[in-house]
Design a protein around this motif. Structure first.
Motif, PDB file in Angstrom:
ATOM      1  N   ILE A 223      -6.478 -19.292  -6.102  1.00  0.00           N
ATOM      2  CA  ILE A 223      -7.578 -18.322  -6.169  1.00  0.00           C
ATOM      3  C   ILE A 223      -7.215 -17.109  -5.314  1.00  0.00           C
ATOM      4  O   ILE A 223      -6.781 -17.264  -4.175  1.00  0.00           O
ATOM      5  CB  ILE A 223      -8.889 -18.952  -5.675  1.00  0.00           C
ATOM      6  CG1 ILE A 223      -9.276 -20.128  -6.566  1.00  0.00           C
ATOM      7  CG2 ILE A 223     -10.009 -17.919  -5.624  1.00  0.00           C
ATOM      8  CD1 ILE A 223     -10.452 -20.931  -6.035  1.00  0.00           C
ATOM      9  N   PRO A 224      -7.339 -15.893  -5.837  1.00  0.00           N
ATOM     10  CA  PRO A 224      -6.998 -14.717  -5.040  1.00  0.00           C
ATOM     11  C   PRO A 224      -7.714 -14.719  -3.698  1.00  0.00           C
ATOM     12  O   PRO A 224      -8.890 -15.066  -3.598  1.00  0.00           O
ATOM     13  CB  PRO A 224      -7.447 -13.552  -5.922  1.00  0.00           C
ATOM     14  CG  PRO A 224      -7.372 -14.091  -7.319  1.00  0.00           C
ATOM     15  CD  PRO A 224      -7.771 -15.541  -7.205  1.00  0.00           C
ATOM     16  N   GLY A 225      -6.976 -14.351  -2.664  1.00  0.00           N
ATOM     17  CA  GLY A 225      -7.506 -14.348  -1.313  1.00  0.00           C
ATOM     18  C   GLY A 225      -7.314 -13.005  -0.643  1.00  0.00           C
ATOM     19  O   GLY A 225      -7.163 -11.975  -1.312  1.00  0.00           O
ATOM     20  N   PRO A 226      -7.268 -12.980   0.689  1.00  0.00           N
ATOM     21  CA  PRO A 226      -7.268 -11.702   1.423  1.00  0.00           C
ATOM     22  C   PRO A 226      -5.984 -10.893   1.297  1.00  0.00           C
ATOM     23  O   PRO A 226      -5.986  -9.710   1.643  1.00  0.00           O
ATOM     24  CB  PRO A 226      -7.489 -12.145   2.873  1.00  0.00           C
ATOM     25  CG  PRO A 226      -7.008 -13.559   2.916  1.00  0.00           C
ATOM     26  CD  PRO A 226      -7.346 -14.138   1.590  1.00  0.00           C
ATOM     27  N   HIS A 227      -4.899 -11.486   0.814  1.00  0.00           N
ATOM     28  CA  HIS A 227      -3.629 -10.761   0.791  1.00  0.00           C
ATOM     29  C   HIS A 227      -3.216 -10.246  -0.584  1.00  0.00           C
ATOM     30  O   HIS A 227      -2.109  -9.729  -0.727  1.00  0.00           O
ATOM     31  CB  HIS A 227      -2.510 -11.675   1.322  1.00  0.00           C
ATOM     32  CG  HIS A 227      -2.643 -12.034   2.765  1.00  0.00           C
ATOM     33  ND1 HIS A 227      -2.798 -11.097   3.767  1.00  0.00           N
ATOM     34  CD2 HIS A 227      -2.638 -13.247   3.388  1.00  0.00           C
ATOM     35  CE1 HIS A 227      -2.894 -11.707   4.936  1.00  0.00           C
ATOM     36  NE2 HIS A 227      -2.794 -13.011   4.730  1.00  0.00           N
ATOM     37  N   GLU A 228      -4.070 -10.391  -1.575  1.00  0.00           N
ATOM     38  CA  GLU A 228      -3.627 -10.029  -2.927  1.00  0.00           C
ATOM     39  C   GLU A 228      -3.341  -8.533  -3.091  1.00  0.00           C
ATOM     40  O   GLU A 228      -2.579  -8.149  -3.964  1.00  0.00           O
ATOM     41  CB  GLU A 228      -4.667 -10.429  -3.979  1.00  0.00           C
ATOM     42  CG  GLU A 228      -4.902 -11.905  -4.192  1.00  0.00           C
ATOM     43  CD  GLU A 228      -3.823 -12.840  -3.694  1.00  0.00           C
ATOM     44  OE1 GLU A 228      -2.688 -12.787  -4.197  1.00  0.00           O
ATOM     45  OE2 GLU A 228      -4.099 -13.640  -2.802  1.00  0.00           O
ATOM     46  N   GLY A 229      -3.917  -7.695  -2.235  1.00  0.00           N
ATOM     47  CA  GLY A 229      -3.658  -6.266  -2.341  1.00  0.00           C
ATOM     48  C   GLY A 229      -2.337  -5.843  -1.725  1.00  0.00           C
ATOM     49  O   GLY A 229      -1.935  -4.689  -1.844  1.00  0.00           O
ATOM     50  N   GLU A 230      -1.650  -6.780  -1.073  1.00  0.00           N
ATOM     51  CA  GLU A 230      -0.389  -6.461  -0.404  1.00  0.00           C
ATOM     52  C   GLU A 230       0.759  -6.771  -1.357  1.00  0.00           C
ATOM     53  O   GLU A 230       1.088  -7.922  -1.599  1.00  0.00           O
ATOM     54  CB  GLU A 230      -0.250  -7.287   0.875  1.00  0.00           C
ATOM     55  CG  GLU A 230      -1.400  -7.077   1.836  1.00  0.00           C
ATOM     56  CD  GLU A 230      -1.375  -8.076   2.977  1.00  0.00           C
ATOM     57  OE1 GLU A 230      -0.350  -8.756   3.147  1.00  0.00           O
ATOM     58  OE2 GLU A 230      -2.374  -8.173   3.690  1.00  0.00           O
ATOM     59  N   VAL A 231       1.360  -5.755  -1.910  1.00  0.00           N
ATOM     60  CA  VAL A 231       2.456  -5.937  -2.861  1.00  0.00           C
ATOM     61  C   VAL A 231       3.752  -6.088  -2.077  1.00  0.00           C
ATOM     62  O   VAL A 231       4.173  -5.175  -1.378  1.00  0.00           O
ATOM     63  CB  VAL A 231       2.550  -4.755  -3.837  1.00  0.00           C
ATOM     64  CG1 VAL A 231       3.741  -4.952  -4.774  1.00  0.00           C
ATOM     65  CG2 VAL A 231       1.259  -4.607  -4.614  1.00  0.00           C
ATOM     66  N   LYS A 232       4.369  -7.246  -2.189  1.00  0.00           N
ATOM     67  CA  LYS A 232       5.636  -7.488  -1.521  1.00  0.00           C
ATOM     68  C   LYS A 232       6.769  -7.227  -2.514  1.00  0.00           C
ATOM     69  O   LYS A 232       6.870  -7.893  -3.539  1.00  0.00           O
ATOM     70  CB  LYS A 232       5.709  -8.943  -1.034  1.00  0.00           C
ATOM     71  CG  LYS A 232       4.700  -9.284   0.063  1.00  0.00           C
ATOM     72  CD  LYS A 232       5.121  -8.689   1.385  1.00  0.00           C
ATOM     73  CE  LYS A 232       4.198  -9.158   2.507  1.00  0.00           C
ATOM     74  NZ  LYS A 232       4.592  -8.606   3.799  1.00  0.00           N
ATOM     75  N   PRO A 233       7.629  -6.260  -2.245  1.00  0.00           N
ATOM     76  CA  PRO A 233       8.707  -5.968  -3.207  1.00  0.00           C
ATOM     77  C   PRO A 233       9.660  -7.131  -3.398  1.00  0.00           C
ATOM     78  O   PRO A 233      10.348  -7.204  -4.410  1.00  0.00           O
ATOM     79  CB  PRO A 233       9.426  -4.769  -2.562  1.00  0.00           C
ATOM     80  CG  PRO A 233       9.053  -4.826  -1.110  1.00  0.00           C
ATOM     81  CD  PRO A 233       7.669  -5.392  -1.056  1.00  0.00           C
ATOM     82  N   GLN A 234       9.708  -8.063  -2.427  1.00  0.00           N
ATOM     83  CA  GLN A 234      10.627  -9.186  -2.563  1.00  0.00           C
ATOM     84  C   GLN A 234      10.250 -10.092  -3.730  1.00  0.00           C
ATOM     85  O   GLN A 234      11.109 -10.729  -4.331  1.00  0.00           O
ATOM     86  CB  GLN A 234      10.644 -10.017  -1.277  1.00  0.00           C
ATOM     87  CG  GLN A 234      11.163  -9.264  -0.054  1.00  0.00           C
ATOM     88  CD  GLN A 234      10.093  -8.405   0.592  1.00  0.00           C
ATOM     89  OE1 GLN A 234       8.940  -8.398   0.171  1.00  0.00           O
ATOM     90  NE2 GLN A 234      10.477  -7.671   1.625  1.00  0.00           N
TER      91      GLN A 234
END
Length: 318
Positions: free
Chosen positions: A242-253
């Motif tokens: 389930i989407p949580g607090p970090h879903e807006g952080e796009v990690k290029p890795q």
């Protein structure tokens, strides 16, 4: 930058016979250091000539600026590791987090889709994979000679967590603690996903442990060999997808996790639940960190790396 050339005799570790599936490792030839690059006062890159793989393997070590021997935490990467550094240092705050702790964090570089194991056959895409021999026989004497005191833990995320549990049950004398961040230690349960993940990256999964049903799959199954975890500190973490607090952080890795991170974590969650039930049935205690949200992505692994450290650090006296 410091360059050294030191021959290191590698010990062959004897494993106590606990059940019929234990496979004793072959004795490795002597590994040696090609060079050591001091990247910072708290981070070194060791380039090790691996006889088993026939090439130089880079291993980065996070360590306190002060000298002296201390425990070591071998921390493994995921399916798509970094090229010049572990993704743990590229995508998390691991270097800063461990900078004031009395521990070496040992970070192998490379090993895409390897499951950090000894493959039965060389692969046209990946070449020769003998990661189990490297990590359990060739590398520990080198780490201990320069940084360590012979006390170890092992952990990893996703593929690396699977591998950490496999190495812990196959070499129980080496590790006091084992951790998996969004990892499925049940190799049989995860067989389809494991084979797909290798094939998806261009490798032939049959080259690893043979086809489904081959004895080597059972010999690398931490669920079947769970009794060898008895007495160790065990940590596992999982989200629910389930989407949580970090879903807006796009990690290029791992940009693909924007789409795949939820479904993958759903599968991991089911596996961790089943593995915990097996441990409970065997009266083996474990720290299981269930999050009500969270996908298969790096920001959550940074959180759980922090959360796991009190238990892992205590187990190895760090």
């Amino acid at each position: 930058m410091r360059r050294t050339k030191i021959a290191v005799a590698v010990l062959a570790f004897a494993i106590a016979m606990v059940g019929p599936l234990l496979v004793e490792p072959a004795t490795a030839s002597a590994a040696q250091i090609d060079r050591i690059d001091e990247l910072s006062p708290t981070r070194s890159a060791i380039f090790v000539e691996s006889p088993s793989m026939g090439r130089i393997i880079q291993v980065q070590v996070l360590h306190p600026a002060a000298g002296g021997a201390r425990p070591s935490y071998y921390l493994l990467d995921g399916l798509d590791p970094g090229v010049n550094q572990s993704t743990w240092t590229n995508a998390t705050d691991a270097e800063g987090f461990f900078s004031n702790k009395n521990v070496n964090v040992v970070l192998p570089v490379g090993g895409q889709a390897s499951y950090y194991t000894d493959w039965q056959q060389d692969d046209p895409t990946f070449g020769r994979y003998k990661w189990e021999t490297f990590l359990t026989q060739e590398l520990p004497p080198i780490i201990d000679a320069h940084y360590g005191n012979g006390v170890n833990a092992i952990g990893g995320l996703s593929m690396g967590g699977n591998a950490a549990f496999i190495l812990a049950v196959r070499h129980p004398e080496l590790y006091r603690a084992v951790a998996g961040y969004s990892s499925c230690p049940d190799t049989t349960l995860a067989m389809g996903a494991v084979m797909f993940s290798i094939a998806n990256r261009g490798g032939d999964p049959v080259n690893m442990w043979g086809g489904p049903g081959s004895p080597a799959w059972a010999e690398h199954d931490a669920a079947l060999l769970a009794d060898r975890l008895r007495g160790k500190t065990i940590y596992l973490s999982t989200g629910t997808g389930i989407p949580g607090p970090h879903e807006g952080e796009v990690k290029p890795q791992l940009a693909e996790n924007i789409v795949l991170g939820g479904p993958v974590e759903v599968g991991v969650n089911s596996c961790v639940i089943a593995f915990e039930q097996r441990l409970r049935a065997m009266n083996i205690p474990a720290h299981i960190d269930y999050s009500p949200t969270g996908t298969h992505s790096w920001s959550y692994w940074q959180d759980t790396l922090h959360a796991s450290w009190p238990a892992i650090g205590l187990a190895i006296g760090a």
